[in-house]
Structure formats: structure tokens, C-alpha cells
Design a protein around this motif. Structure first.
Motif, PDB file in Angstrom:
ATOM      1  N   ALA A   8       0.865  -1.182   0.000  1.00 19.26           N
ATOM      2  CA  ALA A   8       0.000   0.000   0.000  1.00 19.26           C
ATOM      3  C   ALA A   8       0.902   1.233   0.000  1.00 19.26           C
ATOM      4  CB  ALA A   8      -0.907  -0.005   1.221  1.00 19.26           C
ATOM      5  N   TYR A   9       0.459   2.283  -0.679  1.00 23.58           N
ATOM      6  CA  TYR A   9       1.283   3.481  -0.829  1.00 23.58           C
ATOM      7  C   TYR A   9       0.551   4.685  -0.229  1.00 23.58           C
ATOM      8  CZ  TYR A   9       3.736   0.521  -4.170  1.00 23.58           C
ATOM      9  OH  TYR A   9       4.426  -0.503  -4.756  1.00 23.58           O
ATOM     10  N   GLN A  10       1.256   5.392   0.684  1.00 25.47           N
ATOM     11  CA  GLN A  10       0.679   6.592   1.279  1.00 25.47           C
ATOM     12  C   GLN A  10       1.409   7.804   0.719  1.00 25.47           C
ATOM     13  OE1 GLN A  10       1.010   7.211   5.579  1.00 25.47           O
ATOM     14  NE2 GLN A  10      -1.095   7.994   5.570  1.00 25.47           N
ATOM     15  N   MET A  34      -4.608  13.557   4.089  1.00 24.95           N
ATOM     16  CA  MET A  34      -4.385  13.547   2.640  1.00 24.95           C
ATOM     17  C   MET A  34      -4.872  12.227   2.042  1.00 24.95           C
ATOM     18  SD  MET A  34      -2.213  15.612   4.299  1.00 24.95           S
ATOM     19  CE  MET A  34      -0.618  14.867   4.628  1.00 24.95           C
ATOM     20  N   SER A  35      -4.464  11.122   2.609  1.00 24.35           N
ATOM     21  CA  SER A  35      -4.902   9.816   2.107  1.00 24.35           C
ATOM     22  C   SER A  35      -4.394   8.717   3.024  1.00 24.35           C
ATOM     23  CB  SER A  35      -4.360   9.589   0.694  1.00 24.35           C
ATOM     24  OG  SER A  35      -4.631   8.270   0.263  1.00 24.35           O
ATOM     25  N   ARG A  36      -5.216   7.721   3.208  1.00 24.98           N
ATOM     26  CA  ARG A  36      -4.748   6.495   3.847  1.00 24.98           C
ATOM     27  C   ARG A  36      -3.866   5.735   2.850  1.00 24.98           C
ATOM     28  NH1 ARG A  36      -7.530   4.726   8.417  1.00 24.98           N
ATOM     29  NH2 ARG A  36      -9.204   6.148   9.067  1.00 24.98           N
ATOM     30  N   PRO A  37      -3.067   4.770   3.311  1.00 28.34           N
ATOM     31  CA  PRO A  37      -2.305   3.942   2.362  1.00 28.34           C
ATOM     32  C   PRO A  37      -3.245   3.269   1.374  1.00 28.34           C
ATOM     33  CG  PRO A  37      -1.493   3.623   4.594  1.00 28.34           C
ATOM     34  CD  PRO A  37      -2.751   4.433   4.711  1.00 28.34           C
ATOM     35  N   GLN A  38      -2.909   3.319   0.080  1.00 27.62           N
ATOM     36  CA  GLN A  38      -3.788   2.833  -0.971  1.00 27.62           C
ATOM     37  C   GLN A  38      -3.086   1.801  -1.840  1.00 27.62           C
ATOM     38  OE1 GLN A  38      -6.870   3.728  -1.192  1.00 27.62           O
ATOM     39  NE2 GLN A  38      -6.940   5.572   0.094  1.00 27.62           N
ATOM     40  N   PRO A  39      -3.851   0.867  -2.445  1.00 23.34           N
ATOM     41  CA  PRO A  39      -3.253  -0.024  -3.444  1.00 23.34           C
ATOM     42  C   PRO A  39      -2.686   0.804  -4.596  1.00 23.34           C
ATOM     43  CG  PRO A  39      -5.461  -0.748  -2.822  1.00 23.34           C
ATOM     44  CD  PRO A  39      -5.283   0.599  -2.223  1.00 23.34           C
ATOM     45  N   ALA A  40      -1.777   0.203  -5.344  1.00 24.44           N
ATOM     46  CA  ALA A  40      -1.096   0.930  -6.416  1.00 24.44           C
ATOM     47  C   ALA A  40      -2.084   1.535  -7.412  1.00 24.44           C
ATOM     48  CB  ALA A  40      -0.127  -0.007  -7.136  1.00 24.44           C
ATOM     49  N   GLU A  41      -3.144   0.803  -7.775  1.00 16.63           N
ATOM     50  CA  GLU A  41      -4.086   1.297  -8.777  1.00 16.63           C
ATOM     51  C   GLU A  41      -4.811   2.547  -8.282  1.00 16.63           C
ATOM     52  OE1 GLU A  41      -4.043  -1.696  -7.466  1.00 16.63           O
ATOM     53  OE2 GLU A  41      -3.282  -2.984  -9.075  1.00 16.63           O
ATOM     54  N   THR A  42      -5.228   2.537  -6.999  1.00 17.26           N
ATOM     55  CA  THR A  42      -5.924   3.691  -6.430  1.00 17.26           C
ATOM     56  C   THR A  42      -4.988   4.877  -6.292  1.00 17.26           C
ATOM     57  OG1 THR A  42      -7.313   2.143  -5.181  1.00 17.26           O
ATOM     58  CG2 THR A  42      -7.383   4.456  -4.518  1.00 17.26           C
ATOM     59  N   PHE A  43      -3.755   4.605  -5.861  1.00 18.03           N
ATOM     60  CA  PHE A  43      -2.779   5.684  -5.715  1.00 18.03           C
ATOM     61  C   PHE A  43      -2.504   6.340  -7.068  1.00 18.03           C
ATOM     62  CE2 PHE A  43       1.328   7.664  -5.427  1.00 18.03           C
ATOM     63  CZ  PHE A  43       1.400   8.163  -4.137  1.00 18.03           C
ATOM     64  N   GLU A  44      -2.434   5.531  -8.107  1.00  5.56           N
ATOM     65  CA  GLU A  44      -2.152   6.080  -9.438  1.00  5.56           C
ATOM     66  C   GLU A  44      -3.267   7.020  -9.886  1.00  5.56           C
ATOM     67  OE1 GLU A  44      -1.485   4.197 -13.841  1.00  5.56           O
ATOM     68  OE2 GLU A  44      -0.209   3.465 -12.190  1.00  5.56           O
ATOM     69  N   GLN A  45      -4.511   6.664  -9.593  1.00  8.16           N
ATOM     70  CA  GLN A  45      -5.619   7.553  -9.926  1.00  8.16           C
ATOM     71  C   GLN A  45      -5.507   8.875  -9.182  1.00  8.16           C
ATOM     72  OE1 GLN A  45      -7.909   6.987 -12.350  1.00  8.16           O
ATOM     73  NE2 GLN A  45      -6.613   5.173 -12.732  1.00  8.16           N
ATOM     74  N   LEU A  46      -5.033   8.813  -7.937  1.00  9.72           N
ATOM     75  CA  LEU A  46      -4.830  10.020  -7.144  1.00  9.72           C
ATOM     76  C   LEU A  46      -3.751  10.895  -7.780  1.00  9.72           C
ATOM     77  CD1 LEU A  46      -5.819  11.318  -4.457  1.00  9.72           C
ATOM     78  CD2 LEU A  46      -3.882  10.193  -3.329  1.00  9.72           C
ATOM     79  N   LEU A  47      -2.688  10.267  -8.263  1.00  9.90           N
ATOM     80  CA  LEU A  47      -1.627  11.017  -8.932  1.00  9.90           C
ATOM     81  C   LEU A  47      -2.151  11.725 -10.182  1.00  9.90           C
ATOM     82  CD1 LEU A  47       1.651   8.843  -8.976  1.00  9.90           C
ATOM     83  CD2 LEU A  47       1.308  11.047  -7.865  1.00  9.90           C
ATOM     84  N   THR A  52       4.683  23.377   0.573  1.00 13.04           N
ATOM     85  CA  THR A  52       4.723  24.653  -0.139  1.00 13.04           C
ATOM     86  C   THR A  52       3.738  24.652  -1.304  1.00 13.04           C
ATOM     87  OG1 THR A  52       7.047  24.987   0.443  1.00 13.04           O
ATOM     88  CG2 THR A  52       6.189  26.268  -1.427  1.00 13.04           C
ATOM     89  N   SER A  53       3.789  23.577  -2.109  1.00 13.34           N
ATOM     90  CA  SER A  53       2.903  23.503  -3.279  1.00 13.34           C
ATOM     91  C   SER A  53       1.584  22.796  -2.974  1.00 13.34           C
ATOM     92  CB  SER A  53       3.610  22.770  -4.414  1.00 13.34           C
ATOM     93  OG  SER A  53       3.814  21.397  -4.062  1.00 13.34           O
ATOM     94  N   GLY A  54       1.569  21.955  -1.938  1.00 12.40           N
ATOM     95  CA  GLY A  54       0.377  21.177  -1.617  1.00 12.40           C
ATOM     96  C   GLY A  54       0.194  19.960  -2.494  1.00 12.40           C
ATOM     97  N   ARG A  55       1.190  19.613  -3.302  1.00 12.43           N
ATOM     98  CA  ARG A  55       1.073  18.504  -4.244  1.00 12.43           C
ATOM     99  C   ARG A  55       1.869  17.284  -3.762  1.00 12.43           C
ATOM    100  NH1 ARG A  55       0.869  22.673  -8.640  1.00 12.43           N
ATOM    101  NH2 ARG A  55      -1.062  22.243  -9.801  1.00 12.43           N
ATOM    102  N   ILE A  56       1.504  16.132  -4.333  1.00  5.66           N
ATOM    103  CA  ILE A  56       2.190  14.879  -3.998  1.00  5.66           C
ATOM    104  C   ILE A  56       3.595  14.888  -4.597  1.00  5.66           C
ATOM    105  CG2 ILE A  56       2.196  12.370  -4.315  1.00  5.66           C
ATOM    106  CD1 ILE A  56      -0.868  12.497  -4.443  1.00  5.66           C
ATOM    107  N   VAL A  57       4.590  14.608  -3.760  1.00  8.18           N
ATOM    108  CA  VAL A  57       5.982  14.566  -4.225  1.00  8.18           C
ATOM    109  C   VAL A  57       6.650  13.230  -3.908  1.00  8.18           C
ATOM    110  CG1 VAL A  57       6.365  17.057  -4.173  1.00  8.18           C
ATOM    111  CG2 VAL A  57       6.729  15.686  -2.087  1.00  8.18           C
ATOM    112  N   GLY A  58       5.879  12.290  -3.412  1.00 12.36           N
ATOM    113  CA  GLY A  58       6.464  10.997  -3.084  1.00 12.36           C
ATOM    114  C   GLY A  58       5.446  10.082  -2.446  1.00 12.36           C
ATOM    115  N   ALA A  59       5.914   8.912  -2.030  1.00 12.71           N
ATOM    116  CA  ALA A  59       5.042   7.939  -1.371  1.00 12.71           C
ATOM    117  C   ALA A  59       5.878   7.080  -0.443  1.00 12.71           C
ATOM    118  CB  ALA A  59       4.339   7.063  -2.405  1.00 12.71           C
ATOM    119  N   GLU A  60       5.226   6.547   0.586  1.00 12.34           N
ATOM    120  CA  GLU A  60       5.862   5.558   1.455  1.00 12.34           C
ATOM    121  C   GLU A  60       5.242   4.202   1.159  1.00 12.34           C
ATOM    122  OE1 GLU A  60       6.713   4.427   6.158  1.00 12.34           O
ATOM    123  OE2 GLU A  60       5.625   6.283   5.660  1.00 12.34           O
TER     124      GLU A  60
END
Length: 531
Positions: free
Chosen positions: A291-293, A512-525, A299-307
């Protein structure tokens, strides 16, 4: 063979018929001493017997008196030789089938079926005559590294060499079996004292720990060895092997190149043993998930990475909490293959998402948790860069997270490994900062890039300035020595606003988001949200 010789003797009325095995590699032709033998000698003939296109023996005949062997005699003898050759080939094929059913094809050692049979005999002998029977279960600690880096042919060559060393180390009456890829079981019977099993383990460890020359390179494959002694009462062979196997895993947990003697205390809680057994097969059965969080730039409020966070979807128990199986993986040594699997998958995913993010030109760093045991293991650095190379990911886009507690307890041991990783471009983060009671001044000497403030301090944020004192101090000191600060466990808009005011660089949490499966995280990106 004897019946054929008698038949030939009767048919040709000759004195003797012999089948003589050959020692050389030259196929003999027929040899005739026929019409005018020297005084005192009787006519003789030798017919070659060829088995599987190789010289095997000769059919030697000597007449009982003066006579000449005719062409019909010669043809008859060749037919007899063909019959003998066919019988020998059939016998050899049967022996080969029997041997193959009870021996490992690669090493020629006993397989599990023959192992159990030999162990039953050893236990029966113990019951009748006394003495001690020991089972040793040996696993090569670095075999996977050799196999993966040098190839399967090199791995096979190493296994063959290990088998040879085991044969030269043990007695002829001992049984040596290969029961798995790099797993060997030894049965030693008729031991005068139980302590002799430990001496055998020491000899085996010394023999296998010495360098092996494989594919022109010097490699090392020290064994972890478990020892189980047959009790005075009856015991089933499979139970004794299982005890030695369990002791081997305890030896592996102590560190490489160790041995451990089985004790009933190793059995532990049956439920825990079942969980451990399931975890051992979780990777090969495709039960692990990642799962990816998201990590957000404040500063920008945008996603810059994942754990990347590993999850285990057990087929019966359902989703098993990481708090339950990660400590078990650490204790048993399973954290090494599990951690490498997570690292490899996370790097592949990061490479894919960097391609998606490429048009936006924003950074994307994948964070992966690693344990003290992984860092201390042989080949850890090579494993990291193999994963990066396999995914085509630049090292600067990977961050390895280690707990503050580990760095406080074993900073010297970690320094050289982390230093090499940083020097080659990998980012290093200190996780759960604040729980180990260290200071940033102390951590300054370590090769790190980022500190992650523990969620307990983020959860305490509030309007009272004292609530924010720790994070204010961390951010201030971190900026002074050039470190970035990530806040974990952000759950409210108020916490997020305060972290921005305090100058924290990045944040992650359920807001911002709970840890998500790769497919869900990709949609968020792809949606590219802003917080």
C-alpha cells in the motif's frame, strides 16, 4: 550370467566359459586360437560384449580338446554376447531408475525418501543397541546471492561442491541428503555421546564456511545448522527432521554461520508457528501486497512521493496487521527476503510513476522502510542497487527509512553502509524521530537527508505554543544542519496549517490519504490534488 555360460558350454561341448569385465576403454575384436594350437594348449575364442555402445566385458571360451570353431559357432557366440549385453543393459536401467528414485539428480546425495528410510534404520538400531542418533539440518545463508548474481549454473556448481565437502567431512556410514534448493539434512547414528553432534556441526560449519571457487570467483556460503537428538522414546523420522529444521531457523536468527540445538521451548505458541509457516510461503503464494501513502510538499500542496507499506492478505485469517507479522519476520530472519521483495516492487512502481509525473516536472521519491537486520546483512547494498537497476530508477528517487532507535543503538555499524548508500545517491531518512531521545546534533554525523517527526508529536499540535515546541525545535535545528523534515500522522486541517506555519517541508497522514493499493494511488496522482 552363469546360466548363459552353462548353456554355451553344453551347446559347444567346451571346457570353460568366462565373462571377464574390461578395465580399459578399447573395444576388443574376436580373438581366435583355432586350428593348430601350440602343444599343451586348447583352442580358445574371445567375443566382445558391448553395453550402451561401450566395451563392457569379453566372453572367453576354451575347448575341452582339439577342435576348430566354425563360422556357425562364431555367429552363435555373437548372438549369446548380444543376449548378455541386453540383459546387462536392462539391469543397469533398472538400477538407474531405482537410484534416481532415491537420490538427488544434481548432487547424487540421498533425497528425502531415502533420508527417511535411512533415519528409520538408524532409530531402529538405536532402540536395539543403544547409542545416539542426531539429525542436522543445514541451510546455506548466502546461496540466493550467489545464484542471483552469478546465475543458476554457478548455483548448481556451488551445491555440487557443498555435497563433495559434506561427503569428505562425515563418516561413510552417515547419511547426507539434499531436501531443498540449498537445504541439506545429515543423519549421524551410533554416536557415543550426544555432545558429538555439536562437534559434527562445528566440522560441517568450518568445511562449508571456507571459500568456494565458483565461475572463476571466490564465494562464501556459510551454513546455519539446526541439531535434533533422538529421545529415548520412540520418535517418527519426520518429527525429528522438523525439529532440526526449527532449530536451524533459530540458528539463523542468531546470525550467519551459527548452529543451535533443538529444545521443546522452540516450539512456542502453535498459532505463532502456524503464522510463521504461512509467512514463509507468503511471497511465493503472492499473498503480500504493498500500500502506498502519499507524501505532500507543504509549499505547493502537491504529492511529491510515497511511502511503501507492506500488507499480508492471509488466505484464511484475512488482512494480518504489520504489527503482528513484521516483528515475527525480524525474529525469524524472514525480513531479508520480505524486505528485498518490497524494495524491488516499490522501485518498479516508482519508476512507473515517475514516468507519469515526467510531464509535470515534479520530483517523486519512493520511501521504503528497512530494518537493522537488513542493513547488517551481507549484500544489502548490492541488493538495493540491483533493485534500482532492475527498475531503471535513479538512486536519488529512493529514500530508505531507518528507525531512530536503531541508529542510536548501532550508529557505528550503520555508518559505513549508510555512507556508501548516500555517496551513491540514495536518500536516507530517520523514521519516528523523537521516540529515541536523540538529538539532531548527534544525528548530524550520520549520512542522512531527512528526519520524519513521529506522529505522537504531530497529534499533540494545538493552539497552545507549548504544544508545538518540539516540532518548532526540530524544524529549526534541521534547517540549520541542512536536513528536511517530514511530519507523519497528519489528520486534521488545523495540524496541516500549523505545520506550514512552522516551516515543515513535507507531510503525510490520513488527512491527505490512507495507504492505498497501487491502482488507487495512481488515480490520485493523475487527479493531481492540492492540499
Amino acid at each position: 550370467m552363469a546360466q548363459a555360460a552353462t548353456a554355451v558350454s553344453d551347446a559347444l561341448q567346451i571346457e570353460s566359459v568366462e565373462v571377464a569385465r574390461l578395465g580399459g576403454a578399447t573395444t576388443p575384436g574376436p580373438s581366435l586360437g583355432n586350428s593348430s594350437p601350440p602343444s599343451g594348449r586348447r583352442p580358445s575364442i574371445s567375443i566382445p560384449i558391448t553395453v550402451n555402445d561401450q566395451p563392457y566385458a569379453t566372453l572367453d571360451l576354451r575347448a575341452s580338446g582339439p577342435r576348430a570353431f566354425s563360422l556357425e559357432d562364431l555367429q552363435f557366440l555373437y548372438e549369446i554376447a548380444d543376449v548378455l549385453a541386453a540383459a546387462i543393459e536392462r539391469t543397469q536401467d533398472e538400477e538407474q531408475i531405482i537410484h534416481g528414485a532415491h537420490h538427488d539428480q544434481l548432487t547424487g546425495l540421498a533425497n528425502r525418501a531415502l533420508l527417511v528410510d535411512r533415519l528409520q534404520l538408524a532409530l531402529a538400531r538405536k532402540r536395539r543397541y543403544g547409542g545416539n542418533v542426531a539429525v542436522l539440518f543445514a541451510d546455506l545463508d548466502r546461496f540466493k546471492i550467489v545464484n542471483d548474481s552469478l546465475g543458476h549454473a554457478a548455483g548448481d556448481a556451488l551445491l555440487t561442491e557443498v555435497a563433495s565437502r559434506l561427503r569428505s567431512t562425515l563418516r561413510l556410514e552417515d547419511t547426507i541428503a539434499r531436501v531443498g534448493g540449498d537445504e541439506f539434512v545429515l543423519v549421524c547414528g551410533d554416536l557415543a555421546r550426544p555432545e558429538e553432534a555439536e562437534l559434527v556441526a562445528e566440522r560441517v560449519s568450518a568445511a562449508l564456511s571456507a571459500a568456494h571457487m565458483v565461475a572463476g570467483q571466490e564465494v562464501y556460503a556459510p551454513p546455519s545448522i539446526g541439531i535434533a537428538l533422538a529421545p529415548g522414546s520412540n520418535v517418527e523420522p519426520e518429527d525429528l527432521i522438523a525439529e532440526a529444521d526449527l532449530a536451524m531457523y533459530h540458528a539463523k536468527a542468531l546470525g550467519r554461520g551459527r548452529w543451535a540445538l533443538f529444545s521443546p521451548a522452540m516450539r512456542g505458541d502453535p498459532e505463532r508457528i502456524e503464522l510463521e509457516s504461512g509467512l514463509r510461503h507468503a511471497i511465493e503464494r503472492d499473498e503480500l501486497r504493498i500500500a502506498y501513502q502519499p507524501v505532500v510538499d507543504l509549499t505547493s500542496g502537491r504529492i511529491v512521493g510515497a511511502e511503501a507499506l507492506v500488507r499480508w492478505q492471509h488466505p484464511v485469517r484475512g488482512l494480518v496487521s504489520p504489527a503482528e507479522f513484521i516483528p515475527l519476520a525480524e525474529e525469524t530472519g524472514l525480513i531479508l527476503p520480505l524486505g528485498l521483495w518490497v524494495l524491488t516492487k516499490a522501485c518498479e512502481q516508482a519508476s512507473h510513476w515517475r514516468t507519469l509525473q515526467g510531464a509535470a516536472g515534479r520530483p517523486f521519491v519512493m520511501s521504503v522502510n528497512v530494518s537493522a537486520r537488513q542493513v547488517a546483512s551481507d549484500g544489502f547494498v548490492d541488493g538495493v542497487f540491483d533493485a534500482l537497476a532492475g527498475a531503471g530508477l535513479d538512486p536519488s528517487f529512493l529514500a530508505l527509512e531507518l528507525t531512530e532507535t536503531f541508529l542510536m543503538e548501532d550508529a557505528n555499524a550503520a555508518f559505513s553502509v549508510l555512507g556508501e548508500l548516500r555517496e551513491r545517491g540514495v536518500q536516507i531518512s530517520v523514521d519516528d524521530f523523537g521516540t529515541g531521545y536523540s538529538s539532531l546534533a548527534y544525528l548530524k554525523r550520520l549520512p542522512i537527508h531527512t528526519v520524519k517527526v513521529d506522529r505522537s508529536f504531530v497529534g499533540a499540535l494545538g493552539p497552545d505554543p507549548e504544544d508545538s515546541a518540539i516540532i518548532v525545535a526540530v524544524v529549526s535545528l534541521a534547517r540549520t544542519i541542512g536536513l528536511r523534515v517530514i511530519a507523519e500522522g497528519v489528520e486534521t486541517d488545523g495540524q496541516l496549517a500549523l505545520l506550514r506555519e512552522l516551516g515543515c517541508h513535507e507531510a503525510q497522514g490520513f488527512l491527505m490519504s490512507r495507504p492505498q493499493p497501487a491502482e488507487t494511488f495512481e488515480q490520485l496522482l493523475l487527479k493531481d490534488p492540492q492540499w
